[in-house]
Structure formats: C-alpha cells, structure tokens
Scaffold this motif. Sequence first.
Motif, mmCIF file in Angstrom:
data_model
loop_
_atom_site.group_PDB
_atom_site.id
_atom_site.type_symbol
_atom_site.label_atom_id
_atom_site.label_comp_id
_atom_site.label_asym_id
_atom_site.label_seq_id
_atom_site.Cartn_x
_atom_site.Cartn_y
_atom_site.Cartn_z
ATOM 1 N N GLU A 1 0.784 -1.080 0.008
ATOM 2 C CA GLU A 1 0.003 -0.139 -0.019
ATOM 3 C C GLU A 1 0.924 1.292 -0.006
ATOM 4 O O GLU A 1 0.615 2.296 -0.745
ATOM 5 N N LEU A 2 1.930 1.275 0.724
ATOM 6 C CA LEU A 2 2.757 2.597 1.026
ATOM 7 C C LEU A 2 3.596 2.576 -0.645
ATOM 8 O O LEU A 2 3.687 3.647 -0.879
ATOM 9 N N SER A 3 4.261 1.476 -1.158
ATOM 10 C CA SER A 3 4.552 1.565 -2.516
ATOM 11 C C SER A 3 3.453 2.123 -3.431
ATOM 12 O O SER A 3 4.004 2.871 -4.183
ATOM 13 N N ARG A 4 2.247 1.618 -3.247
ATOM 14 C CA ARG A 4 1.266 2.084 -4.298
ATOM 15 C C ARG A 4 1.154 3.656 -4.128
ATOM 16 O O ARG A 4 1.024 4.380 -5.178
ATOM 17 N N ARG A 5 0.978 3.934 -2.868
ATOM 18 C CA ARG A 5 0.873 5.586 -2.855
ATOM 19 C C ARG A 5 2.074 6.403 -3.132
ATOM 20 O O ARG A 5 1.861 7.602 -3.842
ATOM 21 N N ILE A 6 3.279 5.960 -3.046
ATOM 22 C CA ILE A 6 4.290 6.667 -3.653
ATOM 23 C C ILE A 6 4.298 6.769 -5.204
ATOM 24 O O ILE A 6 4.699 7.869 -5.634
ATOM 25 N N ARG A 7 4.016 5.692 -5.616
ATOM 26 C CA ARG A 7 3.860 5.784 -7.220
ATOM 27 C C ARG A 7 2.782 6.606 -7.509
ATOM 28 O O ARG A 7 2.998 7.084 -8.623
ATOM 29 N N GLU B 1 8.175 7.710 6.468
ATOM 30 C CA GLU B 1 9.047 6.436 6.606
ATOM 31 C C GLU B 1 10.303 6.526 5.549
ATOM 32 O O GLU B 1 11.378 5.996 5.786
ATOM 33 N N ALA B 2 9.915 7.163 4.654
ATOM 34 C CA ALA B 2 10.960 7.306 3.411
ATOM 35 C C ALA B 2 11.993 8.324 3.839
ATOM 36 O O ALA B 2 12.065 9.507 3.382
#
Length: 322
Positions: A228-234, A293-294
């Motif tokens: 989910e975090l990866s999806r939001r970043i993308r 987090e990033a």
Amino acid sequence: MSGTESEKRPEADRRTRVTVLVALAANLVIAVAKAVGGVAVGSPALLSEAAHSVADSFNEVFLLAALRRSRRPPDERHPFGYGKERFFWALLAAVGIFVMGGCFSVFQGIEALRNGAEEKLSGYVAGLIVLGVAFCAEGISLIRALHQVRREQRGLRDPALRTVVAEDGTAVLGVLLAIAGMALHMITGQVAWEASASLAIGALLVFVAYRLGADARDQLIGEAADPELSRRIRAQLAAESEIDSVEALLTMRTGLESTLVAARVDLVPGLDSERVEEVLVRIKRSLARTFSEADQIFLDVTDRSAHEAVESPAATGERGGA
C-alpha cells in the motif's frame, strides 16, 4: 522525518521496553519456580516449561539490546543507520526459542517415554500449583503486550513487540498443555500423557521459532515496503506534472519506521538540465514530507538522450530530511 514522528518513536520504544521488562521479570520468576518444581517432582512437562521460560528470559535480553542499538544514528560505516539491528536480535531470539526451548522440550518428552517418571500425589499438586501461578503471570504479561499492540500504530510490525506477544502466547498455551499432561498422568497413571505434553510444547516452540526467524530473515535480506505504501508513492510520483511515467519503483525497509525509496522516472520533454535538477529536488522533498518513513529517497531520470545527464544530490539521492 517530521519532528512529531521523531518524538513519537522514543516514546513508543519506551513503552515497548517496559513491556519487555515486564515479560523478563515474569519469566525469570517463573523459570526458577518451574525448574525447582520440575526437579523436585520429576515432571518432564514441568521441566519443559522451565526450559521454555529460561529461553524466553534470554530472548528478552536480546530484545532490550535491539531497542537500544537500533536507535543509533547513521555514521560513515553504516550510512543507512542501524534500524536492522531490531531484526538481527529478533533472529537471535528465534534461535534461542528453538534451541533452548523447543529442542529441550522434545528431549524431555522422549526421555519420559523411554524411562518413565515416578511422581507422588504431593508432586502432582505442587507441579499444578506452580503451573497455575505461571499461567497467571504469563497471562498478565500477554495482556500487557496485547494492550500495547492495540495502542501502537506500528503494532506487530515491531519485531520486539511481536516476539513478546509470540512468547507470552506460546507460554500460556504451553502451560495449559503441561497442566493437561500432568492431570491426565495423575488420573491414568500413564506417563505417556505427560511425555506427549512435553513433545507438544516442543513442537509448538519450534513452530513459533520458525515463524519469528522467517520474519527476521526477510527483513535482514531486504524486504520491500508495504504494498500500500509503494502504491501511494507511485501514485504521487505519477501525479507530478513534470513526470511522464514511472519506469520503476524499488523500496526496502531499513528499519522499523524507515524505508529506502529508489524511483526511475521519465520526465516530460523540453526540460533543460537546470530545470530537471529543480524538479527532482522539489519532488524528493514532497515525497519526504508526505511519507515520513521514506528517509532515504533516490530519483533517477531514464531518458538521458532527451534530458541532459544530471549529476546532483537530487538525482543521485540524499537523505529525505534535507
């Protein structure tokens, strides 16, 4: 990382440390009681539970070390920080559960089946009393850990807290198995019941150790961030007007609340080198503000024939807080 986030982390670690200390105190007292009782009455199930509590006590020491060492700031030798210390010590805790708890419990069960065990009524009563006290103590520690899981946003993502919950939950089940084994041994006179309880405790500990070890292994070798975090970043990258497409997005958790983000993007045509640098700096800072987090963000432009090669802190990567 935002100031609010950096303030919350030490407070959350403090609560986790208290939870670990509560579990350590309970396990030390229970381990002594079980060991004395097991030797006195010759109960294999009670001795298995004593080994379980000893293993848990050592593991709590590992977890305390993880909480302290993982907070060290990045340095020249470890530029991404020491966040993975939590996963390393969690792996050692899993090994401790397997060796000191699981293997010893299986050994006790096999020995009881081979050689038998003679217990008097007074021995059964003493053993059951010890296990009853252990059940109460382990239950209190488990309730404390579960209460913190509900309070903490990161919950069971914290390997220290996850290990305490697993240990205490396994301990409660192990005590119930030991009580059942001793009670059936007392009623039937067959030591096989108590030996079976010891073997079941050992199998339970081996399973829990495997699951905890597998989780720690995944983190140590470099597990991706939550999907989910990866999806939001993308999605945020794709929404930027200067980005034509997101060619690749790679993430890796470098600690409990820290993530490395590396993205390969194709920018819209017509941007000169100076503009490209400004765009990358702005996008990187925007990501750092949105996703606390990033804390390590790397952006790379793919189409270098259309956009001049840019070697700058924004293009090659720098700490997210900059």
